[in-house]
Design a protein around this motif. Structure first.
Motif, PDB file in Angstrom:
ATOM      1  N   GLU A 155       0.718  -7.639  -1.991  1.00 43.11           N
ATOM      2  CA  GLU A 155       0.500  -8.360  -0.753  1.00 43.11           C
ATOM      3  C   GLU A 155      -0.952  -8.760  -0.629  1.00 43.11           C
ATOM      4  O   GLU A 155      -1.844  -7.928  -0.622  1.00 43.11           O
TER       5      GLU A 155
ATOM      6  N   PHE B 172       2.447  -6.615  13.436  1.00 39.59           N
ATOM      7  CA  PHE B 172       2.802  -6.221  12.071  1.00 39.59           C
ATOM      8  C   PHE B 172       3.062  -7.506  11.287  1.00 39.59           C
ATOM      9  O   PHE B 172       4.141  -8.092  11.373  1.00 39.59           O
ATOM     10  N   GLY B 173       2.061  -7.942  10.520  1.00 38.99           N
ATOM     11  CA  GLY B 173       2.079  -9.268   9.933  1.00 38.99           C
ATOM     12  C   GLY B 173       3.227  -9.568   9.001  1.00 38.99           C
ATOM     13  O   GLY B 173       3.721 -10.694   8.962  1.00 38.99           O
ATOM     14  N   HIS B 174       3.669  -8.574   8.247  1.00 43.42           N
ATOM     15  CA  HIS B 174       4.730  -8.837   7.274  1.00 43.42           C
ATOM     16  C   HIS B 174       6.122  -8.649   7.855  1.00 43.42           C
ATOM     17  O   HIS B 174       7.112  -8.899   7.192  1.00 43.42           O
TER      18      HIS B 174
ATOM     19  N   GLN C 201       7.770 -14.573   9.920  1.00 41.51           N
ATOM     20  CA  GLN C 201       6.849 -13.455   9.720  1.00 41.51           C
ATOM     21  C   GLN C 201       5.737 -13.549  10.758  1.00 41.51           C
ATOM     22  O   GLN C 201       5.134 -14.611  10.928  1.00 41.51           O
TER      23      GLN C 201
ATOM     24  N   ALA D 170      -1.571   0.056  15.409  1.00 38.90           N
ATOM     25  CA  ALA D 170      -0.592  -0.579  16.284  1.00 38.90           C
ATOM     26  C   ALA D 170       0.701   0.238  16.281  1.00 38.90           C
ATOM     27  O   ALA D 170       1.348   0.383  17.312  1.00 38.90           O
TER      28      ALA D 170
ATOM     29  N   LEU E 290      -1.896 -11.652   4.814  1.00 41.03           N
ATOM     30  CA  LEU E 290      -1.106 -12.788   5.261  1.00 41.03           C
ATOM     31  C   LEU E 290      -1.877 -13.493   6.370  1.00 41.03           C
ATOM     32  O   LEU E 290      -2.107 -12.946   7.425  1.00 41.03           O
ATOM     33  N   GLU E 291      -2.319 -14.694   6.082  1.00 36.26           N
ATOM     34  CA  GLU E 291      -3.104 -15.368   7.107  1.00 36.26           C
ATOM     35  C   GLU E 291      -2.634 -16.789   7.294  1.00 36.26           C
ATOM     36  O   GLU E 291      -2.259 -17.465   6.367  1.00 36.26           O
ATOM     37  N   ARG E 292      -2.695 -17.194   8.535  1.00 39.78           N
ATOM     38  CA  ARG E 292      -2.262 -18.534   8.851  1.00 39.78           C
ATOM     39  C   ARG E 292      -3.480 -19.434   8.703  1.00 39.78           C
ATOM     40  O   ARG E 292      -4.573 -19.100   9.139  1.00 39.78           O
TER      41      ARG E 292
ATOM     42  N   ARG F  23       7.512   0.037   7.390  1.00 40.86           N
ATOM     43  CA  ARG F  23       6.791  -1.195   7.075  1.00 40.86           C
ATOM     44  C   ARG F  23       5.758  -1.488   8.151  1.00 40.86           C
ATOM     45  O   ARG F  23       4.693  -2.036   7.878  1.00 40.86           O
ATOM     46  N   ALA F  24       6.102  -1.117   9.396  1.00 43.70           N
ATOM     47  CA  ALA F  24       5.141  -1.313  10.487  1.00 43.70           C
ATOM     48  C   ALA F  24       3.895  -0.477  10.234  1.00 43.70           C
ATOM     49  O   ALA F  24       2.771  -0.971  10.350  1.00 43.70           O
TER      50      ALA F  24
ATOM     51  N   ASP G 232       1.764  -1.976   7.624  1.00 47.72           N
ATOM     52  CA  ASP G 232       1.025  -3.155   8.072  1.00 47.72           C
ATOM     53  C   ASP G 232      -0.149  -2.791   8.962  1.00 47.72           C
ATOM     54  O   ASP G 232      -1.233  -3.356   8.833  1.00 47.72           O
ATOM     55  N   ASP G 233       0.065  -1.900   9.906  1.00 46.46           N
ATOM     56  CA  ASP G 233      -0.984  -1.603  10.880  1.00 46.46           C
ATOM     57  C   ASP G 233      -0.738  -0.233  11.508  1.00 46.46           C
ATOM     58  O   ASP G 233       0.055  -0.095  12.439  1.00 46.46           O
TER      59      ASP G 233
ATOM     60  N   GLY H 238       2.740 -12.634  10.894  1.00 48.37           N
ATOM     61  CA  GLY H 238       1.418 -13.031  10.423  1.00 48.37           C
ATOM     62  C   GLY H 238       1.259 -14.534  10.325  1.00 48.37           C
ATOM     63  O   GLY H 238       0.137 -15.038  10.228  1.00 48.37           O
ATOM     64  N   LEU H 239       2.377 -15.244  10.327  1.00 48.06           N
ATOM     65  CA  LEU H 239       2.312 -16.696  10.180  1.00 48.06           C
ATOM     66  C   LEU H 239       2.396 -17.434  11.517  1.00 48.06           C
ATOM     67  O   LEU H 239       2.359 -18.661  11.544  1.00 48.06           O
TER      68      LEU H 239
END
Lengths: 293, 263
Positions: free
Chosen positions: A287, B111-113, B155, A176, A290-292, A168-169, A172-173, B157-158
């Motif tokens: 997905e 890793f946002g999720h 998470q 990184a 995901l942003e704040r 999953r890492a 995501d990126d 990303g949040l």
């Protein structure tokens, strides 16, 4: 009402067969952002390998184990010869590579094991069972349970193990992940192997239903609307997408089909997918970034 | 060997650089020159600042050291990077992480999720630690970054920008690095948070002896925490000096703006 329920439930169950195919795509899409066009050929290849071993007299469990070993080796070979040299290229380049790969896998499968249709008997009788007064197919029921079980195992793998978290890492990126020492090549090998095994499960069930033959590789096309509806990045989405497509196409055939002369099953899922693209382009469970806020 | 000589050799070995970058040149896509000629060094336990304007080559220099240039389709076309006396030029980034160089990328790249805690755990996987070890290491990181502990199940990303920067640093530390390459930690963060992050970096440096090479636009702040600094200009080292000397110069701004060239 009974007809509706039967059609609906029958459609849902049949839809899990699409889910099984779609899950293989989701795995690879998540890990490398590539729509793996070769997944259908892998499905055919694994089904054909399995049935050929059975026909040569290898017992069921042995044939399954040997096929899985071949799929794992295949995943490593694909990673080394196709993915690694093309790492950091655009997704389109990788997509084209999987397109080429699909022909190689298909050709290898049929070249080595022949192009004739093989019957595959998994020992699941396709007899109707009654739940209340609703008649459903036992085979569909087994297929549905298999899909749910597979999804549960994958969910455990992703959420509870180090490999799952690493995967999953990477999804995501990638950069990184590399920077903290995650071995990208290893992750790709694992994902392709797992996707291959998912393909084997799907290939066995589809093969038992319609015979193991070339057309098995075309279920890819059925997985596409499932992915668009469920989202390319979610296993749960693949399941739900499959259910929606399955139910929608059988209901449409039963209720709308007679007004347009029937035969709408093949195209109805695409119609639905286009509708979804208008309303929710990322799919139900896809997905979004995901942003704040 | 005379006494003086042996003392000198000892002193030299104590100062033997952890990182020694020798005249590197980095080219993107086979055509775009991002770093023309950069040489720098970091001795064990040092915080070194890498300064310069946008596009001066700071990030590329860091990526050349960590091996991540490859992921941007770039190449160290000339020069060498030595780490602990070994030539590590061109080694894959994940292998360099195992050797003790970790890169905290510009823009944090959490890793946002994944949850905050999963992010941190992922940093430790490299060492294949036992369950017990991983718990202890997590607690150690939480002691440095108490904010992360309260968000462990969120998470990533949040979380806020500052928390993400702390998470990126914490995650990197879990690889047990000897050298952390920290790219633009102040980017987009409130001054107070930046102060807090630099204070933690200094603290980590003092208590664990971890070396840092920090690329920053915030000259004053980074030089207050660093011992030495390099100023890059158009892909070359324009000035190399101690932090005090650099802070004392009044032409830094001009070099940044490209008005003056370094003497």
């Amino acid at each position: 009402m009974n007809l509706f329920l039967e059609t609906f439930i029958g459609g849902l169950l049949a839809g899990t067969m699409y889910s099984l195919v779609a899950i293989g795509f989701v795995l690879i899409y998540k890990a490398s952002g590539v729509f793996n066009f070769a997944q259908g050929s892998i499905l055919l290849f694994s089904g054909l390998t399995f049935v050929t071993l059975l026909e040569k007299g290898v017992p069921f469990a042995g044939a399954l184990a040997i096929t899985i070993v071949i799929l794992v080796v295949g995943a490593v070979v694909i990673e080394r010869t196709v993915l690694r040299p093309l790492a950091n290229r655009s997704p389109m380049t990788l997509f084209m590579a999987t397109l080429g790969l699909s022909y190689v896998v298909e050709g290898t499968a049929q070249g080595l094991m022949g192009a004739q249709v093989h019957a595959l008997d998994l020992g699941i009788e396709d007899v109707p069972v009654f739940i209340g007064d609703v008649m459903i197919s036992q085979f569909d029921l087994v297929a549905a349970l298999t899909a749910v079980l597979l999804a549960a195992v994958l969910a455990l793998l992703f959420n509870r193990t180090r490999i799952g978290v690493s995967l999953r890492a990477v999804a995501d990126d990638t950069r990184a992940a590399l920077s903290i020492g995650i071995n990208l090549n290893r992750i790709w090998q694992i994902v392709w192997a797992v996707a291959g095994i998912t393909g084997l499960v799907a290939g066995m069930l589809w093969g038992a239903r319609q015979g193991i033959q070339f057309s098995l590789s075309l279920v890819v096309l059925k997985a596409l609307p499932v992915l668009i509806i469920g989202g390319f990045t979610s296993i749960g989405g693949a399941i739900v997408g499959g259910l929606i497509v399955g139910a929608a196409e059988t209901l449409a055939e039963t209720y709308i089909g007679r007004f347009v002369g029937g035969g709408i099953t093949p195209w109805f899922p695409y119609f639905l997918a286009i509708a979804f693209l208008y309303i929710r382009p990322a799919g139900l469970f896809g997905e979004r970034a995901l942003e704040r806020v | 060997m005379s006494l003086v000589e042996s003392i000198l050799t000892q002193a030299a070995s104590a100062l033997a650089p952890l990182l020694d970058v020798r005249n590197i040149e980095v080219i993107y896509d086979g055509a775009i020159l991002a770093v023309a000629d950069v040489s720098l060094s970091v001795v064990p336990g040092e915080i070194v600042a890498l300064l310069g304007a946008n596009g001066a080559g700071k990030s590329t220099t860091l990526k050349a050291i960590s091996g991540l240039v490859v992921a941007d389709r770039a190449l160290v076309s000339r020069g060498e990077v030595h780490f602990r006396g070994e030539n590590v030029t061109g080694i894959a980034p994940n292998l360099l992480a195992a050797r003790g160089i970790v890169h905290v990328l510009e823009g944090r790249h959490v890793f946002g999720h994944l949850t905050v805690e999963e992010n941190l755990r992922a940093g430790a996987f490299l060492r294949r630690p036992s369950r017990h070890e991983i718990e202890r290491d997590l607690e150690e990181i939480y002691a440095y970054f108490p904010r992360l502990k309260t968000k462990r199940k969120t998470q990533a990303g949040l979380t806020s920008g500052g928390e993400q920067q702390m998470l990126a640093i914490g995650r990197a530390l879990l690889t047990r690095p000897e050298l952390v390459l920290l790219d633009e930690p102040s980017m987009g963060l409130a001054p107070l948070i930046v102060e807090e992050i630099f204070a933690i970096v200094s603290e980590l440096n003092r208590s664990k002896g971890t070396s840092f090479l920090v690329a920053e636009q915030n000259i004053a702040l980074s030089l207050r925490h660093a011992r030495r600094g390099y100023v890059l200009d158009s892909g070359r080292v324009a000035i190399e000096a101690s932090a005090e000397d650099l802070l004392g110069r009044d032409d830094l701004q001009e070099i940044y703006l490209g008005v003056a060239t370094a003497p």
